[in-house]
Design a protein around this motif. Structure first.
Motif, mmCIF file in Angstrom:
data_model
loop_
_atom_site.group_PDB
_atom_site.id
_atom_site.type_symbol
_atom_site.label_atom_id
_atom_site.label_comp_id
_atom_site.label_asym_id
_atom_site.label_seq_id
_atom_site.Cartn_x
_atom_site.Cartn_y
_atom_site.Cartn_z
ATOM 1 N N ALA A 174 48.185 39.864 46.352
ATOM 2 C CA ALA A 174 47.793 41.135 46.957
ATOM 3 C C ALA A 174 46.392 41.544 46.516
ATOM 4 O O ALA A 174 45.569 42.016 47.318
ATOM 5 C CB ALA A 174 48.803 42.212 46.593
ATOM 6 N N GLU A 175 46.099 41.331 45.223
ATOM 7 C CA GLU A 175 44.766 41.666 44.709
ATOM 8 C C GLU A 175 43.710 40.739 45.303
ATOM 9 O O GLU A 175 42.604 41.166 45.630
ATOM 10 C CB GLU A 175 44.750 41.563 43.179
ATOM 11 C CG GLU A 175 43.431 42.021 42.567
ATOM 12 C CD GLU A 175 43.414 41.876 41.052
ATOM 13 O OE1 GLU A 175 42.343 42.089 40.458
ATOM 14 O OE2 GLU A 175 44.467 41.514 40.475
ATOM 15 N N LEU A 176 44.076 39.463 45.479
ATOM 16 C CA LEU A 176 43.149 38.496 46.082
ATOM 17 C C LEU A 176 42.802 38.905 47.513
ATOM 18 O O LEU A 176 41.634 38.917 47.909
ATOM 19 C CB LEU A 176 43.776 37.096 46.073
ATOM 20 C CG LEU A 176 43.011 36.008 46.842
ATOM 21 C CD1 LEU A 176 41.625 35.797 46.231
ATOM 22 C CD2 LEU A 176 43.811 34.699 46.837
ATOM 23 N N VAL A 177 43.839 39.256 48.284
ATOM 24 C CA VAL A 177 43.624 39.674 49.673
ATOM 25 C C VAL A 177 42.766 40.935 49.731
ATOM 26 O O VAL A 177 41.872 41.061 50.572
ATOM 27 C CB VAL A 177 44.974 39.905 50.381
ATOM 28 C CG1 VAL A 177 44.767 40.537 51.750
ATOM 29 C CG2 VAL A 177 45.742 38.594 50.498
ATOM 30 N N ASP A 178 43.026 41.863 48.785
ATOM 31 C CA ASP A 178 42.258 43.109 48.751
ATOM 32 C C ASP A 178 40.782 42.839 48.492
ATOM 33 O O ASP A 178 39.901 43.420 49.133
ATOM 34 C CB ASP A 178 42.824 44.036 47.666
ATOM 35 C CG ASP A 178 42.042 45.338 47.568
ATOM 36 O OD1 ASP A 178 42.121 46.138 48.516
ATOM 37 O OD2 ASP A 178 41.330 45.514 46.560
ATOM 38 N N LYS A 179 40.483 41.934 47.549
ATOM 39 C CA LYS A 179 39.089 41.613 47.234
ATOM 40 C C LYS A 179 38.411 40.873 48.389
ATOM 41 O O LYS A 179 37.239 41.114 48.697
ATOM 42 C CB LYS A 179 39.012 40.784 45.951
ATOM 43 C CG LYS A 179 39.275 41.578 44.680
ATOM 44 C CD LYS A 179 39.060 40.731 43.436
ATOM 45 C CE LYS A 179 39.219 41.558 42.166
ATOM 46 N NZ LYS A 179 38.149 42.582 42.039
ATOM 47 N N LEU A 180 39.154 39.965 49.029
ATOM 48 C CA LEU A 180 38.576 39.245 50.160
ATOM 49 C C LEU A 180 38.258 40.182 51.318
ATOM 50 O O LEU A 180 37.260 40.002 52.027
ATOM 51 C CB LEU A 180 39.545 38.144 50.631
ATOM 52 C CG LEU A 180 39.711 36.957 49.694
ATOM 53 C CD1 LEU A 180 40.797 36.024 50.210
ATOM 54 C CD2 LEU A 180 38.400 36.178 49.536
ATOM 55 N N LYS A 181 39.096 41.191 51.456
ATOM 56 C CA LYS A 181 38.925 42.132 52.564
ATOM 57 C C LYS A 181 37.875 43.200 52.276
ATOM 58 O O LYS A 181 36.990 43.466 53.111
ATOM 59 C CB LYS A 181 40.275 42.796 52.892
ATOM 60 C CG LYS A 181 40.220 43.739 54.074
ATOM 61 C CD LYS A 181 41.611 44.311 54.382
ATOM 62 C CE LYS A 181 41.545 45.218 55.602
ATOM 63 N NZ LYS A 181 42.901 45.778 55.914
ATOM 64 N N ASN A 182 37.941 43.791 51.101
ATOM 65 C CA ASN A 182 37.097 44.957 50.819
ATOM 66 C C ASN A 182 35.800 44.638 50.072
ATOM 67 O O ASN A 182 34.846 45.396 50.179
ATOM 68 C CB ASN A 182 37.902 45.998 50.015
ATOM 69 C CG ASN A 182 39.109 46.488 50.780
ATOM 70 O OD1 ASN A 182 39.021 46.803 51.960
ATOM 71 N ND2 ASN A 182 40.259 46.550 50.114
ATOM 72 N N GLU A 183 35.776 43.541 49.292
ATOM 73 C CA GLU A 183 34.558 43.188 48.555
ATOM 74 C C GLU A 183 33.788 42.060 49.219
ATOM 75 O O GLU A 183 32.587 42.171 49.453
ATOM 76 C CB GLU A 183 34.928 42.801 47.116
ATOM 77 C CG GLU A 183 35.484 43.964 46.301
ATOM 78 C CD GLU A 183 35.749 43.570 44.862
ATOM 79 O OE1 GLU A 183 35.187 42.539 44.398
ATOM 80 O OE2 GLU A 183 36.523 44.273 44.193
ATOM 81 N N ALA A 184 34.488 40.986 49.555
ATOM 82 C CA ALA A 184 33.806 39.844 50.176
ATOM 83 C C ALA A 184 33.590 40.053 51.672
ATOM 84 O O ALA A 184 32.639 39.520 52.259
ATOM 85 C CB ALA A 184 34.609 38.562 49.934
ATOM 86 N N GLY A 185 34.460 40.837 52.282
ATOM 87 C CA GLY A 185 34.321 41.118 53.712
ATOM 88 C C GLY A 185 34.553 39.926 54.591
ATOM 89 O O GLY A 185 33.945 39.807 55.664
ATOM 90 N N VAL A 186 35.447 39.022 54.162
ATOM 91 C CA VAL A 186 35.703 37.818 54.967
ATOM 92 C C VAL A 186 37.029 37.897 55.711
ATOM 93 O O VAL A 186 37.360 36.979 56.458
ATOM 94 C CB VAL A 186 35.686 36.562 54.068
ATOM 95 C CG1 VAL A 186 34.311 36.350 53.466
ATOM 96 C CG2 VAL A 186 36.751 36.655 52.961
ATOM 97 N N LEU A 187 37.771 38.957 55.500
ATOM 98 C CA LEU A 187 39.049 39.133 56.216
ATOM 99 C C LEU A 187 38.989 40.344 57.120
ATOM 100 O O LEU A 187 38.288 41.314 56.841
ATOM 101 C CB LEU A 187 40.202 39.266 55.225
ATOM 102 C CG LEU A 187 40.545 38.011 54.391
ATOM 103 C CD1 LEU A 187 41.704 38.344 53.450
ATOM 104 C CD2 LEU A 187 40.917 36.845 55.285
#
Length: 249
Positions: free
Chosen positions: A236-249
């Motif tokens: 869940a934390e990985l998905v959150d970072k990919l979505k909100n920090e990396a912007g790849v999701l």
């Protein structure tokens, strides 16, 4: 068959490129220069065609400063018969290079032009295609295999979906990919012989080509430094970072 092989003087691929302090371009002072690796493959393929009896003359040509003679001498040491340097200290864009090569082709009348698919300094991947368009010749780009078949030339191309083989009617343009061959090292005797082979030095004005730049470089900068990775506790934390920090999701 007569083969023309254009070669380019570039920063050696082992050298770390430095940007000028004013960000106007790349710093070339006291930097090791060498032949563009893809062009080296092109020279090797031309020499192999000559060794197989398919070609009878190889002409190397370069557009660049006086010191580009070093790369032409390397081509001569690998097996080219003679060389032409079109001397200029200005940066020539791919279209300008294609126009100059067109003039050389009209003068030399080769049956085949083999050149690297791209130069490792600007990565434009345009010169071969532009030259084919200016001459109205067939082209086989990204070649991983070249075979003479009667009056035609079969070129196996590397494409996104795998391999594609095209049959070219000569005269034609071929651009080389990495897997076409492994360039030879020039032996000392051949290096010495290369010093006696003809190398003509000409000026851009001798060909009457318009090489005025069409592009303007506004700024050259190094890529940002790669940041260190982080460990996450859950998916869940990985998905959150990919979505909100990396912007790849």
């Amino acid at each position: 068959m007569k083969i023309l092989v254009p070669v380019k003087r570039v920063i050696d691929y082992n050298v770390k490129v430095r940007v000028k302090s004013d960000e106007s371009g790349v710093d070339l002072a006291n930097v090791k220069m060498s032949m563009n690796p893809f062009d080296e493959i092109a020279v090797e393929e031309a020499v192999r065609l000559k060794e197989a009896g398919t070609a009878n003359e190889i002409v190397a040509v370069s557009i660049g400063p006086e010191k580009a003679q070093d790369q032409l001498r390397q081509a001569l040491a690998m097996g080219a018969d003679r060389a032409i340097l079109i001397k200029t200290d200005e940066t020539v864009e791919p279209l300008g290079v294609a126009k100059l090569l067109k003039a050389v082709v009209e003068e030399e009348k080769p049956d085949l032009v083999i050149l690297g698919k791209q130069a490792i300094d600007d990565d434009s991947n345009q010169t071969g295609q532009m030259l084919a368009a200016l001459l109205g010749w067939g082209q086989g780009t990204f070649a991983s295999k070249v075979e003479k078949d009667g009056e035609a030339l079969n070129v196996t191309r590397e494409i996104d979906g795998g391999l594609q083989t095209v049959s070219l009617k000569l005269p034609a343009i071929v651009t080389t990919d990495l897997r076409l061959n492994e360039p030879r090292y020039a032996s000392l005797p051949n290096i010495m012989k290369a010093k006696k082979k003809p190398l003509d030095v000409k000026e851009v004005g001798d060909y009457g080509a318009d090489i005025a730049p069409r592009l303007e470089t506004l700024k050259v900068s190094e890529p940002p430094k790669r940041e260190a990775g982080v460990k996450v506790e859950s998916v869940a934390e990985l998905v959150d970072k990919l979505k909100n920090e990396a912007g790849v999701l």
